[in-house]
Design a protein around this motif. Structure first.
Motif, PDB file in Angstrom:
ATOM      1  N   ALA A  25      72.815  88.073  44.209  1.00  0.00           N
ATOM      2  CA  ALA A  25      72.652  86.975  43.249  1.00  0.00           C
ATOM      3  C   ALA A  25      71.765  87.434  42.095  1.00  0.00           C
ATOM      4  CB  ALA A  25      72.056  85.748  43.946  1.00  0.00           C
ATOM      5  N   ASP A  38      76.669  89.706  41.829  1.00  0.00           N
ATOM      6  CA  ASP A  38      76.634  88.266  41.537  1.00  0.00           C
ATOM      7  C   ASP A  38      78.061  87.745  41.525  1.00  0.00           C
ATOM      8  OD1 ASP A  38      74.250  86.357  40.142  1.00  0.00           O
ATOM      9  OD2 ASP A  38      76.314  85.651  39.877  1.00  0.00           O
ATOM     10  N   SER A  77      79.171  85.542  39.597  1.00  0.00           N
ATOM     11  CA  SER A  77      79.585  85.208  38.234  1.00  0.00           C
ATOM     12  C   SER A  77      79.879  86.473  37.412  1.00  0.00           C
ATOM     13  CB  SER A  77      78.468  84.393  37.556  1.00  0.00           C
ATOM     14  OG  SER A  77      78.510  84.567  36.158  1.00  0.00           O
ATOM     15  N   ASP A 130      81.382  87.818  45.918  1.00  0.00           N
ATOM     16  CA  ASP A 130      80.661  86.845  46.736  1.00  0.00           C
ATOM     17  C   ASP A 130      79.687  87.575  47.676  1.00  0.00           C
ATOM     18  OD1 ASP A 130      79.955  84.595  48.166  1.00  0.00           O
ATOM     19  OD2 ASP A 130      81.780  84.585  49.382  1.00  0.00           O
ATOM     20  N   PRO A 135      70.446  80.310  44.732  1.00  0.00           N
ATOM     21  CA  PRO A 135      70.456  78.919  44.281  1.00  0.00           C
ATOM     22  C   PRO A 135      70.130  78.063  45.511  1.00  0.00           C
ATOM     23  CG  PRO A 135      72.700  79.831  44.401  1.00  0.00           C
ATOM     24  CD  PRO A 135      71.779  80.875  44.927  1.00  0.00           C
ATOM     25  N   ARG A 193      72.228  69.999  47.432  1.00  0.00           N
ATOM     26  CA  ARG A 193      73.190  69.371  46.518  1.00  0.00           C
ATOM     27  C   ARG A 193      72.719  67.999  46.036  1.00  0.00           C
ATOM     28  NH1 ARG A 193      78.971  68.463  48.936  1.00  0.00           N
ATOM     29  NH2 ARG A 193      77.665  67.322  50.376  1.00  0.00           N
ATOM     30  N   ALA A 214      75.407  74.896  37.214  1.00  0.00           N
ATOM     31  CA  ALA A 214      75.116  74.360  38.560  1.00  0.00           C
ATOM     32  C   ALA A 214      75.157  75.437  39.635  1.00  0.00           C
ATOM     33  CB  ALA A 214      76.090  73.238  38.893  1.00  0.00           C
ATOM     34  N   HIS A 215      76.086  76.427  39.500  1.00  0.00           N
ATOM     35  CA  HIS A 215      76.204  77.428  40.577  1.00  0.00           C
ATOM     36  C   HIS A 215      74.976  78.355  40.644  1.00  0.00           C
ATOM     37  CE1 HIS A 215      77.606  79.957  37.212  1.00  0.00           C
ATOM     38  NE2 HIS A 215      77.121  80.941  37.932  1.00  0.00           N
ATOM     39  N   THR A 216      74.119  78.306  39.615  1.00  0.00           N
ATOM     40  CA  THR A 216      72.892  79.121  39.672  1.00  0.00           C
ATOM     41  C   THR A 216      71.752  78.350  40.332  1.00  0.00           C
ATOM     42  OG1 THR A 216      71.940  78.442  37.538  1.00  0.00           O
ATOM     43  CG2 THR A 216      73.550  80.241  37.486  1.00  0.00           C
ATOM     44  N   THR A 241      72.397  75.527  42.851  1.00  0.00           N
ATOM     45  CA  THR A 241      72.719  75.047  44.196  1.00  0.00           C
ATOM     46  C   THR A 241      73.963  75.742  44.727  1.00  0.00           C
ATOM     47  OG1 THR A 241      73.250  73.120  45.548  1.00  0.00           O
ATOM     48  CG2 THR A 241      74.076  73.092  43.289  1.00  0.00           C
ATOM     49  N   ASP A 242      74.000  75.935  46.056  1.00  0.00           N
ATOM     50  CA  ASP A 242      75.225  76.483  46.668  1.00  0.00           C
ATOM     51  C   ASP A 242      76.084  75.340  47.211  1.00  0.00           C
ATOM     52  OD1 ASP A 242      74.000  75.631  48.982  1.00  0.00           O
ATOM     53  OD2 ASP A 242      73.424  77.623  49.638  1.00  0.00           O
ATOM     54  N   GLN A 243      75.722  74.109  46.806  1.00  0.00           N
ATOM     55  CA  GLN A 243      76.455  72.883  47.174  1.00  0.00           C
ATOM     56  C   GLN A 243      76.293  72.518  48.641  1.00  0.00           C
ATOM     57  OE1 GLN A 243      77.653  70.868  44.994  1.00  0.00           O
ATOM     58  NE2 GLN A 243      77.784  72.163  43.187  1.00  0.00           N
TER      59      GLN A 243
END
Ligand SMILES: C[S@@+](CC[C@H](N)C(=O)[O-])C[C@H]1O[C@@H](n2cnc3c(N)ncnc32)[C@H](O)[C@@H]1O
Length: 289
Positions: A126, A149, A151, A175, A196, A200, A216-218, A220-222
């Motif tokens: 990451a 990363d 992204s 990933d 992250p 959520r 958002a993806h930086t 939280t990993d949801q």
């Protein structure tokens, strides 16, 4: 062109920043520190200007425009175009996480484990714009450094940062560990991770200047507890670390205990929660294979 004294410009800027609802006023005196930073940038110097210094019209207008941007919540590194991290100037652009001063402690923890080790291998998961990876490449230059990363934009920025700074590190998109070459499995001395980690459901509670400017993806990993990537890192690290190698994870102080538990469950040993950084609040949880 009308000249105004630095003191007056700074006072006005502090009033504007204090009144902004888009800025997180978490630290006493933060607005003045930021105004001074922007004024130095506008004048093109790296020391605080003397309060009685007359600021020429052009620099004044540049400064006032930057203060207006900051008052909308825009992070200072985007306004300046770069963030400073352990003496490196890293390009900062919307779409990629802005390096935080607090992560300097994570980098420090990695560097002191790598600097003296022959043929050392470091993996920064990451990695964002290459923050921790490039600090290691700079301060432990004999280390072979990988940054990964999910992204592609982050990876592109990390490569640009490396090129601009003349530092050597391999950056890959993917990933988590999936981005790494299989041949380094079992050889890694240090894995760093600044994940992250915001649960959520807590995303809407973040200050505007974070929620509206960082993707958002930086943040939280949801997952419900925000520890999805932490669990994966701990469980999968055994395959990548050499025996005695370290996993170092930066988290907020309130999550440190849970992260220690995750590492314990994953079978890591010598687990500790270390505290450091300028404000002595950054937590880096460490565990060893
Ligand atoms: C808090 S930021 C940290 C960035 C960088 N390490 C730093 O400190 O500046 C978290 C990073 O995790 C990345 N990320 C999110 N999910 C990921 C995944 N599944 N695999 C790899 N990276 C991921 C994001 O793109 C983001 O760059």
């Amino acid at each position: 062109m009308r000249r105004v004294k630095a003191r007056k410009l700074l006072d006005r800027a502090v009033t504007t920043l204090k009144a902004s609802p888009s800025i997180d006023h978490w630290q006493k005196g933060r607005e003045r520190i930021e105004a001074e930073d922007l004024l130095m940038h506008a004048i093109g110097v790296d020391e605080d200007p003397d309060p009685s210094e007359e600021i020429p019209g052009k620099a004044r207008r540049r400064f006032e425009a930057m203060v207006e941007r900051r008052a909308t919540g825009e992070p200072i590194p985007f306004i300046k175009g770069y963030a400073e991290f352990r003496g490196l100037e890293l390009i900062a652009e919307p779409g990629v996480f802005v390096p935080r001063d607090s992560s300097e402690f994570l980098a420090e923890q990695a560097i002191r484990r790598l600097r003296k080790r022959k043929g050392a291998v470091h993996v920064d998961l990451a990695t964002g714009g290459g923050t921790i990876a490039l600090a290691v490449a700079n301060e432990a230059p004999k280390t072979t450094v990988y940054g990964a990363d999910v992204s592609p934009d982050a990876v592109k920025l990390a490569r640009r940062n490396a090129k601009r700074l003349g530092l050597t590190a391999t950056f890959r998109a993917g990933d988590m560990f999936g981005a790494l070459p299989a041949r380094i499995a079992g050889t890694v001395d240090v894995i760093t991770l600044h994940p992250p980690y915001v649960p959520r459901s807590e995303l809407p509670d973040l200050p505007d200047e974070i929620r509206e400017w960082e993707p958002a993806h930086t943040l939280t990993d949801q997952s419900e507890d925000g520890l999805g990537l932490v669990v994966r890192a701990a469980e999968e690290s055994g395959r990548w670390l050499r025996r005695g190698g370290w996993l170092l994870i930066e988290v907020s102080p309130d999550r440190a205990k849970e992260v220690m538990k995750v590492m314990r469950r994953a079978g890591l040993r010598e687990i500790a929660s270390t505290k450091g950084g300028e404000l002595k609040v950054t937590r880096v949880v460490v565990g060893r294979r």
